[in-house]
Design a protein around this motif. Structure first.
Motif, PDB file in Angstrom:
ATOM      1  N   GLN A  28      17.791 -29.239  48.251  1.00 51.04           N
ATOM      2  CA  GLN A  28      17.491 -28.255  49.296  1.00 51.04           C
ATOM      3  C   GLN A  28      15.985 -28.131  49.521  1.00 51.04           C
ATOM      4  O   GLN A  28      15.530 -27.956  50.639  1.00 51.04           O
ATOM      5  CB  GLN A  28      18.069 -26.915  48.851  1.00 51.04           C
ATOM      6  CG  GLN A  28      18.401 -25.980  49.975  1.00 51.04           C
ATOM      7  CD  GLN A  28      18.835 -24.624  49.416  1.00 51.04           C
ATOM      8  OE1 GLN A  28      19.437 -24.542  48.337  1.00 51.04           O
ATOM      9  NE2 GLN A  28      18.526 -23.576  50.137  1.00 51.04           N
ATOM     10  N   ALA A  29      15.217 -28.239  48.437  1.00 51.02           N
ATOM     11  CA  ALA A  29      13.764 -28.133  48.557  1.00 51.02           C
ATOM     12  C   ALA A  29      13.142 -29.426  49.072  1.00 51.02           C
ATOM     13  O   ALA A  29      11.942 -29.484  49.316  1.00 51.02           O
ATOM     14  CB  ALA A  29      13.164 -27.772  47.203  1.00 51.02           C
ATOM     15  N   GLY A  30      13.952 -30.455  49.225  1.00 48.79           N
ATOM     16  CA  GLY A  30      13.420 -31.718  49.751  1.00 48.79           C
ATOM     17  C   GLY A  30      12.737 -32.566  48.704  1.00 48.79           C
ATOM     18  O   GLY A  30      11.789 -33.296  49.006  1.00 48.79           O
ATOM     19  N   ARG A  52      19.618 -27.505  44.118  1.00 54.21           N
ATOM     20  CA  ARG A  52      18.477 -26.726  44.578  1.00 54.21           C
ATOM     21  C   ARG A  52      17.303 -27.634  44.939  1.00 54.21           C
ATOM     22  O   ARG A  52      16.596 -27.409  45.914  1.00 54.21           O
ATOM     23  CB  ARG A  52      18.075 -25.741  43.487  1.00 54.21           C
ATOM     24  CG  ARG A  52      17.284 -24.603  44.003  1.00 54.21           C
ATOM     25  CD  ARG A  52      17.150 -23.475  43.019  1.00 54.21           C
ATOM     26  NE  ARG A  52      17.152 -23.914  41.643  1.00 54.21           N
ATOM     27  CZ  ARG A  52      17.791 -23.257  40.672  1.00 54.21           C
ATOM     28  NH1 ARG A  52      18.457 -22.184  40.964  1.00 54.21           N
ATOM     29  NH2 ARG A  52      17.747 -23.688  39.431  1.00 54.21           N
ATOM     30  N   LEU A  87       9.313 -29.648  41.918  1.00 56.81           N
ATOM     31  CA  LEU A  87       8.879 -28.773  43.015  1.00 56.81           C
ATOM     32  C   LEU A  87       7.365 -28.812  43.202  1.00 56.81           C
ATOM     33  O   LEU A  87       6.869 -28.578  44.294  1.00 56.81           O
ATOM     34  CB  LEU A  87       9.360 -27.336  42.783  1.00 56.81           C
ATOM     35  CG  LEU A  87      10.882 -27.163  42.773  1.00 56.81           C
ATOM     36  CD1 LEU A  87      11.253 -25.705  42.682  1.00 56.81           C
ATOM     37  CD2 LEU A  87      11.531 -27.790  43.995  1.00 56.81           C
TER      38      LEU A  87
END
Lengths: 294, 361
Positions: free
Chosen positions: B86-88, B83, B65
């Motif tokens: 989803q955060a790319g 997850r 992240l």
């Protein structure tokens, strides 16, 4: 005039670039919300949306969270306690050593000084790892104590607060010795002779003359130990147990285990505020000392 | 030489140097591969392989992240992968570069699609269960011959744990594994996304915490094998590795692994390529190398985890493919549950609960 301005501006620019700007970034993250994103917080600054929309998203929710959960204030208090006790222990160990060094024959002093500084040439991490080897249940210390017959079963020292104190005192005592040594070295020996001539015992002379005259060194040493100890992370995480609560460790957990950057930043901001008090006191002490010398 | 030609020469020299020193950086779990495979990859492709290890999904996620990790291939577990997608954090795989894709096992791909729809971003590396490793002799000495070594009762019943504390218990330092297990023990849904249900795990964990010697996600392999501890709540293959290390050392330590009979977590470790990977080309080559049946079989034979590669099964040794602790039979498979990613607010509560449980405050 211009030159003077430039001369003054340089330290201020330094402070701005290396302290204020990073602090502003951390503070900004502390006001945002955790999010599933890269990096993991929201809002991120967006030129299109404009600064108004950006500021509207920020709030003090994370600071409120810190007050609601007793983990944090317990960790701050526990860090303060550990920092106070270790500073005291370091002083207890460091002062006699500094005193001995200052009283040693002139030609020995550089060697003694070298011995204090020498461990710094080895990586700090390796020295802490060495302590893990010494203090563990099957470690050198326990083997030695069992061999001498002092104890029958190994003492549990590693992964307790005792190990943390040992680690901190070991790591930071040069910071205590150096300022005290420099204060004691400058001390005029004739003052003690005068005290003794006037009827002081050696102990009284030490208490009434030597200690007060090395006060500046003691204060400087205490701050140099206290300030970094308060936010210490490596020593408690390697030598401490799961019940060693220190704010540096909580901060690390927030950031790396919980991936909660906003709360981690809020913890860091509060820690900084806690540290500012001793730092300001330290500065004032230094200033007073300088004035006294002039 | 003019300045221009000098610059050009310099650029050519630099770029050819870069071409010679092509490298791929892989970030995988500790004790999770046959290291001969790493040399084999370098010999086959001529690419320098830099191989780093971690032991916590949380730590990997922090790096993903934050971005700019510098890794080309990383191996998050399913719920974390979901997850991070989803955060790319990942780039879609270029299937045209993965000629061994046909080797994959659709049974596992169906399950991993819950985390990574259509398996766009990842391939399965290994999968396994989370359960109980026990030093048979020591546990029986403490709890008697009928010790519940295949039940969550062993690790979540404070009476049992108080006795086991004498010989040492390690728990995984992984809230996403321990909270579902605690919920399963009290009969709640381990995959619950409800904050109130998740909160019910706290008293269960707090009650046994004083008897846990350490929360750690990799040290238990050696601790079990050496006989320093008698119980570890950990990952199947790690405990089987401990069993083998103890057998090799011939130190009289006998380790058994059991997936709890109440139900065990089934997890999937997925290989994926970060969106900012410096060398995605080489990353695909590494994935394709791993997907080769014989290579994947070598890895499983070494680390005692099942893999998601159907073609590799004919190369697996009998004590891997034939062991129901590694390749569960149909009956056990029914008893396994999976865990999806918590929404952010529940995640915060869960991780906070974990910090509290561990620090005992």
């Amino acid at each position: 005039m211009m030159r003077r301005f430039v001369l003054i501006a340089i330290p201020y620019l330094w402070l701005l670039a290396l302290f204020l700007v990073p602090f502003a970034i951390v503070f900004k993250i502390a006001l945002s919300d955790a999010a599933i994103a890269r990096p993991p917080y929201f809002p991120q600054f967006d030129w299109v949306e404009g600064i108004g929309a950006f500021l509207a998203e920020l709030d003090f929710e994370n600071f409120v969270w810190l007050t609601e959960d007793d983990l944090y204030w317990k960790a701050y208090l526990s860090s303060l306690r550990i920092a106070f006790i270790s500073t005291f222990l370091t002083l207890l160990v460091g002062y006699p050593m500094a005193y001995g060094m200052a009283r040693a024959p002139e030609e020995w002093r550089p060697t003694l000084m070298m011995l204090v500084i020498l461990p710094f040439w080895t990586s700090f991490l390796i020295r802490v790892y060495a302590w893990m080897g010494i203090l563990s249940n099957e470690g050198l210390l326990n083997q030695f104590l069992i061999w001498t017959g002092l104890i029958d079963s190994p003492l549990t020292i590693l992964n307790t607060n005792t190990a943390v104190y040992i680690g901190i005192v070991y790591t930071y005592f040069p910071f205590m010795i150096l300022p005290i040594y420099s204060a004691l070295e400058r001390l005029d020996g004739s003052l003690i002779e005068a005290a003794e001539d006037l009827g002081c015992s050696r102990l009284q002379a030490f208490w009434l003359v030597t200690i007060p005259l090395s006060r500046a060194g003691i204060i400087a040493g205490c701050f140099l130990v206290f300030i970094p100890t308060l936010g210490e992370f490596v020593i408690p995480s390697l030598l401490g147990g799961s019940d060693t609560l220190m704010i540096g460790k909580v901060l690390w957990e927030e950031f790396f285990s919980n991936r909660d950057w906003p709360v981690a930043s809020a913890v860091a901001v509060v820690l900084l505020l806690l540290l500012i008090v001793p730092i300001v006191l330290f500065q004032r002490n230094q200033q007073k000392q300088q004035e006294a010398e002039q | 030489m003019t300045l221009k030609t000098m610059t050009l020469t310099a650029i050519v020299a630099l770029s050819s140097a870069a071409a010679v020193a092509e490298e791929v950086r892989v970030y995988n779990w500790s004790d999770y591969i046959d290291e001969d495979l790493l040399t084999k990859f370098e010999e086959e492709t001529g690419i320098d392989l830099i191989y780093d290890v971690f032991d916590s999904n949380e730590l990997l996620e922090t790096k993903m992240l934050a971005g700019g990790s510098g890794y080309d291939v990383v191996v998050p577990t399913g719920s974390f992968l979901a997850r991070q997608i989803q955060a790319g954090a990942f780039q879609p795989l270029d299937k045209s570069k993965l000629s061994n894709a046909a080797n994959m096992w659709e049974v596992i791909e169906d399950r991993t699609a819950r985390y990574d729809p259509d398996n766009v971003y990842s391939i399965n590396y290994m999968w396994g269960t989370t359960g109980i490793g026990a030093n048979l002799a020591k546990v029986k000495e403490v709890l008697g011959d009928d010790a519940p070594i295949d039940s969550l009762d062993l690790v979540f019943n404070p009476d049992n744990m108080a006795k086991l504390a004498e010989c040492g218990v390690y728990f995984l330092d992984a809230p996403d594994e321990m909270i579902p297990a605690a919920l399963k023990y009290i009969g709640e849904d381990p995959n619950s996304m409800d904050a109130d249900v998740v909160a019910k795990a706290e008293p269960v964990l707090t009650a046994v915490r004083p008897h846990v010697k350490k929360f750690h996600s990799s040290e238990y392999i050696n601790a079990l094998a050496n006989g320093d501890i008698c119980v570890a709540f950990g990952w199947s293959g790690d405990i089987l590795q401990a069993r083998d290390r103890a057998a090799e050392a011939d130190n009289g330590v006998e380790i058994v692994y059991n997936a709890p009979k109440e139900g065990a977590l089934m997890w999937f470790d997925q290989m994926a390529i970060p969106v900012d990977a410096p060398n995605p080309e080489a990353a695909h080559k590494f994935l394709n190398f791993i997907m080769e049946a014989q290579n994947m079989a070598a890895a499983s034979n070494y680390v005692y985890y099942a893999n998601g590669n159907k073609a590799s099964q004919e190369f697996l040794e009998e004590d891997v493919i034939g062991d129901p602790a590694i390749y569960p039979n149909e009956e056990t498979l029914q008893n396994l549950y999976i865990k999806e990613a918590y929404p952010p607010k529940v995640q915060r509560k869960a991780t906070r609960m974990w910090t509290k449980v561990k620090s005992g405050t």
